[in-house]
Every structure is written in structure tokens, then in C-alpha cells.
Design a protein around this motif. Structure first.
Motif, PDB file in Angstrom:
ATOM      1  N   ALA A   1      36.593 154.562   0.026  1.00 23.12           N
ATOM      2  CA  ALA A   1      37.689 154.802   1.037  1.00 23.12           C
ATOM      3  C   ALA A   1      38.800 156.076   0.541  1.00 23.12           C
ATOM      4  CB  ALA A   1      38.466 153.629   1.307  1.00 23.12           C
ATOM      5  N   GLY A   2      38.332 156.904  -0.772  1.00 23.52           N
ATOM      6  CA  GLY A   2      39.224 157.970  -1.016  1.00 23.52           C
ATOM      7  C   GLY A   2      39.930 157.594  -2.247  1.00 23.52           C
ATOM      8  N   ASP A   3      40.617 158.940  -2.708  1.00 21.18           N
ATOM      9  CA  ASP A   3      41.520 159.022  -3.792  1.00 21.18           C
ATOM     10  C   ASP A   3      40.718 158.472  -5.047  1.00 21.18           C
ATOM     11  OD1 ASP A   3      43.259 160.086  -2.210  1.00 21.18           O
ATOM     12  OD2 ASP A   3      44.756 158.586  -2.378  1.00 21.18           O
ATOM     13  N   LEU A   4      39.689 158.901  -5.043  1.00 16.62           N
ATOM     14  CA  LEU A   4      38.811 158.767  -6.340  1.00 16.62           C
ATOM     15  C   LEU A   4      37.988 160.102  -6.834  1.00 16.62           C
ATOM     16  CD1 LEU A   4      37.205 155.012  -5.626  1.00 16.62           C
ATOM     17  CD2 LEU A   4      39.181 155.707  -7.375  1.00 16.62           C
ATOM     18  N   PRO A   5      37.972 160.278  -8.175  1.00 17.77           N
ATOM     19  CA  PRO A   5      37.452 161.371  -8.857  1.00 17.77           C
ATOM     20  C   PRO A   5      35.923 161.379  -8.323  1.00 17.77           C
ATOM     21  CG  PRO A   5      38.043 159.703 -10.468  1.00 17.77           C
ATOM     22  CD  PRO A   5      38.755 159.326  -9.058  1.00 17.77           C
ATOM     23  N   MET A   6      35.403 162.632  -8.194  1.00 17.51           N
ATOM     24  CA  MET A   6      33.920 162.633  -7.965  1.00 17.51           C
ATOM     25  C   MET A   6      33.117 162.305  -9.097  1.00 17.51           C
ATOM     26  SD  MET A   6      34.140 163.497  -4.729  1.00 17.51           S
ATOM     27  CE  MET A   6      32.264 163.644  -4.510  1.00 17.51           C
TER      28      MET A   6
ATOM     29  N   SER B   1      24.329 154.939 -11.935  1.00 11.02           N
ATOM     30  CA  SER B   1      24.145 153.572 -12.560  1.00 11.02           C
ATOM     31  C   SER B   1      23.514 152.423 -11.519  1.00 11.02           C
ATOM     32  CB  SER B   1      25.464 153.052 -12.885  1.00 11.02           C
ATOM     33  OG  SER B   1      26.112 153.905 -13.793  1.00 11.02           O
ATOM     34  N   LEU B   2      23.812 152.668 -10.182  1.00 13.76           N
ATOM     35  CA  LEU B   2      23.359 151.594  -9.366  1.00 13.76           C
ATOM     36  C   LEU B   2      22.157 152.109  -8.640  1.00 13.76           C
ATOM     37  CD1 LEU B   2      26.594 150.143  -8.082  1.00 13.76           C
ATOM     38  CD2 LEU B   2      25.064 149.309  -9.707  1.00 13.76           C
ATOM     39  N   ASN B   3      21.823 153.569  -8.631  1.00 15.33           N
ATOM     40  CA  ASN B   3      20.717 153.955  -7.675  1.00 15.33           C
ATOM     41  C   ASN B   3      20.901 153.649  -6.168  1.00 15.33           C
ATOM     42  OD1 ASN B   3      19.762 155.386  -9.595  1.00 15.33           O
ATOM     43  ND2 ASN B   3      17.890 154.312 -10.100  1.00 15.33           N
ATOM     44  N   ARG B   4      22.169 153.601  -5.738  1.00 18.16           N
ATOM     45  CA  ARG B   4      22.132 153.080  -4.101  1.00 18.16           C
ATOM     46  C   ARG B   4      23.149 154.171  -3.580  1.00 18.16           C
ATOM     47  NH1 ARG B   4      19.393 149.994  -6.227  1.00 18.16           N
ATOM     48  NH2 ARG B   4      19.166 147.690  -6.120  1.00 18.16           N
ATOM     49  N   PRO B   5      22.900 154.405  -2.260  1.00 20.69           N
ATOM     50  CA  PRO B   5      23.433 155.106  -1.456  1.00 20.69           C
ATOM     51  C   PRO B   5      25.052 154.828  -1.361  1.00 20.69           C
ATOM     52  CG  PRO B   5      22.188 153.628   0.113  1.00 20.69           C
ATOM     53  CD  PRO B   5      21.913 153.442  -1.446  1.00 20.69           C
ATOM     54  N   LEU B   6      25.790 156.083  -1.457  1.00 21.09           N
ATOM     55  CA  LEU B   6      27.259 156.144  -1.433  1.00 21.09           C
ATOM     56  C   LEU B   6      27.791 156.968  -0.396  1.00 21.09           C
ATOM     57  CD1 LEU B   6      29.667 155.881  -4.657  1.00 21.09           C
ATOM     58  CD2 LEU B   6      30.134 157.317  -2.562  1.00 21.09           C
ATOM     59  N   LEU B   7      28.592 156.240   0.570  1.00 20.61           N
ATOM     60  CA  LEU B   7      29.418 156.914   1.462  1.00 20.61           C
ATOM     61  C   LEU B   7      30.723 157.042   1.097  1.00 20.61           C
ATOM     62  CD1 LEU B   7      27.550 155.243   4.680  1.00 20.61           C
ATOM     63  CD2 LEU B   7      26.671 157.220   3.222  1.00 20.61           C
ATOM     64  N   PHE B   8      31.472 158.227   1.518  1.00 19.73           N
ATOM     65  CA  PHE B   8      32.612 158.209   1.127  1.00 19.73           C
ATOM     66  C   PHE B   8      33.569 159.035   2.232  1.00 19.73           C
ATOM     67  CE2 PHE B   8      31.395 162.113  -0.948  1.00 19.73           C
ATOM     68  CZ  PHE B   8      32.490 163.275  -0.785  1.00 19.73           C
ATOM     69  N   VAL B   9      35.094 158.976   2.072  1.00 21.51           N
ATOM     70  CA  VAL B   9      35.798 160.051   2.844  1.00 21.51           C
ATOM     71  C   VAL B   9      37.024 160.409   1.774  1.00 21.51           C
ATOM     72  CG1 VAL B   9      35.689 158.848   5.115  1.00 21.51           C
ATOM     73  CG2 VAL B   9      37.336 157.964   3.609  1.00 21.51           C
ATOM     74  N   PHE B  10      37.755 161.403   2.085  1.00 18.90           N
ATOM     75  CA  PHE B  10      38.559 161.733   1.316  1.00 18.90           C
ATOM     76  C   PHE B  10      39.796 161.205   1.575  1.00 18.90           C
ATOM     77  CE2 PHE B  10      35.895 165.432   0.196  1.00 18.90           C
ATOM     78  CZ  PHE B  10      35.900 165.609  -1.100  1.00 18.90           C
ATOM     79  N   GLY B  11      40.755 161.035   0.595  1.00 23.71           N
ATOM     80  CA  GLY B  11      42.267 160.444   1.057  1.00 23.71           C
ATOM     81  C   GLY B  11      43.108 161.650   1.121  1.00 23.71           C
ATOM     82  N   ASN B  12      44.504 161.580   0.471  1.00 19.77           N
ATOM     83  CA  ASN B  12      45.122 162.431   0.618  1.00 19.77           C
ATOM     84  C   ASN B  12      45.862 162.875  -0.851  1.00 19.77           C
ATOM     85  OD1 ASN B  12      46.462 159.767   0.061  1.00 19.77           O
ATOM     86  ND2 ASN B  12      48.619 160.782  -0.035  1.00 19.77           N
ATOM     87  N   HIS B  13      44.765 162.588  -2.017  1.00 20.50           N
ATOM     88  CA  HIS B  13      44.857 163.178  -3.318  1.00 20.50           C
ATOM     89  C   HIS B  13      43.276 163.469  -3.666  1.00 20.50           C
ATOM     90  CE1 HIS B  13      49.137 161.561  -3.505  1.00 20.50           C
ATOM     91  NE2 HIS B  13      48.661 160.468  -3.174  1.00 20.50           N
ATOM     92  N   ASN B  14      43.238 163.891  -4.895  1.00 23.51           N
ATOM     93  CA  ASN B  14      41.899 164.577  -5.212  1.00 23.51           C
ATOM     94  C   ASN B  14      41.112 165.245  -4.309  1.00 23.51           C
ATOM     95  OD1 ASN B  14      42.475 161.494  -6.271  1.00 23.51           O
ATOM     96  ND2 ASN B  14      41.628 162.832  -7.889  1.00 23.51           N
ATOM     97  N   LEU B  15      41.882 166.194  -3.663  1.00 23.58           N
ATOM     98  CA  LEU B  15      41.434 167.054  -2.832  1.00 23.58           C
ATOM     99  C   LEU B  15      40.684 168.267  -3.279  1.00 23.58           C
ATOM    100  CD1 LEU B  15      44.122 166.534   0.115  1.00 23.58           C
ATOM    101  CD2 LEU B  15      42.034 165.486  -0.141  1.00 23.58           C
ATOM    102  N   GLU B  16      40.292 168.725  -4.462  1.00 25.06           N
ATOM    103  CA  GLU B  16      39.921 169.665  -4.902  1.00 25.06           C
ATOM    104  C   GLU B  16      38.477 170.179  -4.356  1.00 25.06           C
ATOM    105  OE1 GLU B  16      40.814 167.389  -6.958  1.00 25.06           O
ATOM    106  OE2 GLU B  16      42.452 167.832  -8.344  1.00 25.06           O
ATOM    107  N   ASP B  17      37.848 168.792  -4.140  1.00 25.44           N
ATOM    108  CA  ASP B  17      36.447 169.296  -3.675  1.00 25.44           C
ATOM    109  C   ASP B  17      36.453 169.267  -1.917  1.00 25.44           C
ATOM    110  OD1 ASP B  17      35.012 169.223  -6.009  1.00 25.44           O
ATOM    111  OD2 ASP B  17      35.414 167.227  -6.306  1.00 25.44           O
TER     112      ASP B  17
END
Length: 215
Positions: free
Chosen positions: A32-37, A46-62
Motif C-alpha cells: 500500500a505504498g511508501d516502501l522502497p523498490m 524470496s516468496l516467488n509470489r505475485p506482488l501488486l503495489f501502489v505508490f504513496g506520497n514518499h519514495n516517488l523516484e520510480d
């Protein structure tokens, strides 16, 4: 089906050599956002599972890259999929994403409530298609900010969106998973029911067990 939800804080229980054992029964990851890529990449690898994400209001370099490319290949054949203002179907779950926070300083990925309504309207054609051919609009709404008056704060940055309340009343997702609201008290409210939706604060990490088999 089990879903690992994460946001805002790198959790030592997740960012650990024991992740494979601790979360071995997880079927999907929602950020749900604000985590580094590189943290998301570690989880995927590590888990080999699909990961879906949204960007927050920080960590917006990407953010600008993802607005163009949409997907980041990572892990062993799996990828972190940016679903900001998009709908995807993963592991049988219909998931919509709405990133960003309430506008508070004219920064990137911030929205007024009216602008968030406009982001929601982009999703409506796909949700109507899902309702017609799959029997439901969606299963999960993944956001960064919370809904208004549910888990939010009084300061301008952390106020929730009234638009999300309307979304839940009309489209009735089973879950709304958000971040943005940090929890420092173990007794703080983390899940709240609204209409037919369970609103969940994913801060650090949280496991959803749907009690259903994967489709």
C-alpha cells in the motif's frame, strides 16, 4: 487464500532470512505504498509470489518510470506490478489500485478529493465489465490513503478521502487495504467494517485470510 499486506515500514519479520518459512502459505502480496523498490524485490525473490503495489506520497523516484512502463520484472519469473488507477486480476482476485495521499503541499502524487473521484472514474468501465462477466465489480481496493473518518488523522496530510466512502458504498469491494497511517500502539484500531467492506491498515504487515481457495 492468504494475502500478505505491507506498507510504510520495512518490517524485520518480513525482511528476514526466515521469510520463506514464516510466510510460506501466502498466495499474493499487496503493498500500500511508501516502501522502497528493493524491499519489494526482496519479497518477490524470496516468496516467488505475485506482488501488486501502489505508490504513496514518499519514495516517488520510480513513479514516472512506472507511469510509462507499468511493470518491473523481478524475482524468479514474477514481477511487482504497479496498479495505480488500474485494475488487474491476480490469483483469481480482482484488485484495483488508487495511490497517493490527500493534497497538502502540492507535491507529487497528491490529490484533492475531486481529483480522486476523477481517478476512480477511470476504473469504472473495467469494473462494469467485471460486474457483467464475472458477477462482481472487484474484490480488493488497494490504496495508500485511508477513507475519510476511518483510521485517518486530523492533519491535512493524513486526512482520508471521502471519495473512498462513495467507492465502497457503490462498488462494494470485500476489502479496502490502505497504508499511510502509522501505528505505534498495539491496541490501535487496525480493521474497521464499512458497509460490506473490511477496511484494513496494512502498516508494517498484515495477513488477510479470505478462507477461500484460489480461483
Amino acid at each position: 487464500m492468504k494475502i500478505l499486506c505491507i506498507s510504510d515500514q520495512i518490517d524485520p519479520l518480513v525482511y528476514s532470512s526466515a521469510i520463506k518459512e514464516r510466510f510460506k502459505d501466502v498466495d499474493m502480496v499487496l503493498s500500500a505504498g511508501d516502501l522502497p523498490m528493493d524491499y519489494l524485490d526482496f519479497i518477490i525473490s524470496s516468496l516467488n509470489r505475485p506482488l501488486l503495489f501502489v505508490f504513496g506520497n514518499h519514495n516517488l523516484e520510480d513513479l514516472n518510470f512506472f507511469n510509462k512502463e507499468m511493470n518491473l520484472p523481478a524475482g524468479r519469473g514474477f514481477g511487482a506490478t504497479h496498479i495505480g488507477s488500474r485494475i488487474v486480476i491476480e490469483e483469481g482476485m480482482i484488485v484495483a489500485g488508487l495511490g497517493g495521499s490527500m493534497r497538502y503541499n502540492r507535491g507529487e502524487n497528491q490529490f484533492t478529493n475531486f481529483q480522486m473521484y476523477m481517478e476512480i472514474f477511470k476504473l469504472i468501465p473495467a469494473m462494469l465489465f467485471n460486474r457483467l462477466f464475472r458477477g462482481r465489480f472487484l474484490d480488493v481496493l488497494l490504496t495508500h490513503a485511508s477513507p475519510m473518518d476511518i483510521h485517518d488523522r486530523d492533519d491535512p496530510c493524513h486526512r482520508g478521502f471521502k471519495a473512498f466512502l462513495w467507492f465502497m458504498r457503490v462498488f462494494k469491494p470485500k476489502y479496502l487495504v490502505h497504508g499511510h497511517i502509522h501505528l505505534y500502539d498495539l491496541s490501535a484500531v487496525r480493521t474497521t467494517g464499512y458497509n460490506k467492506t473490511q477496511v484494513i491498515n496494512a502498516y508494517s504487515h498484515y495477513i488477510i485470510d479470505t478462507g477461500e481457495n484460489k480461483l
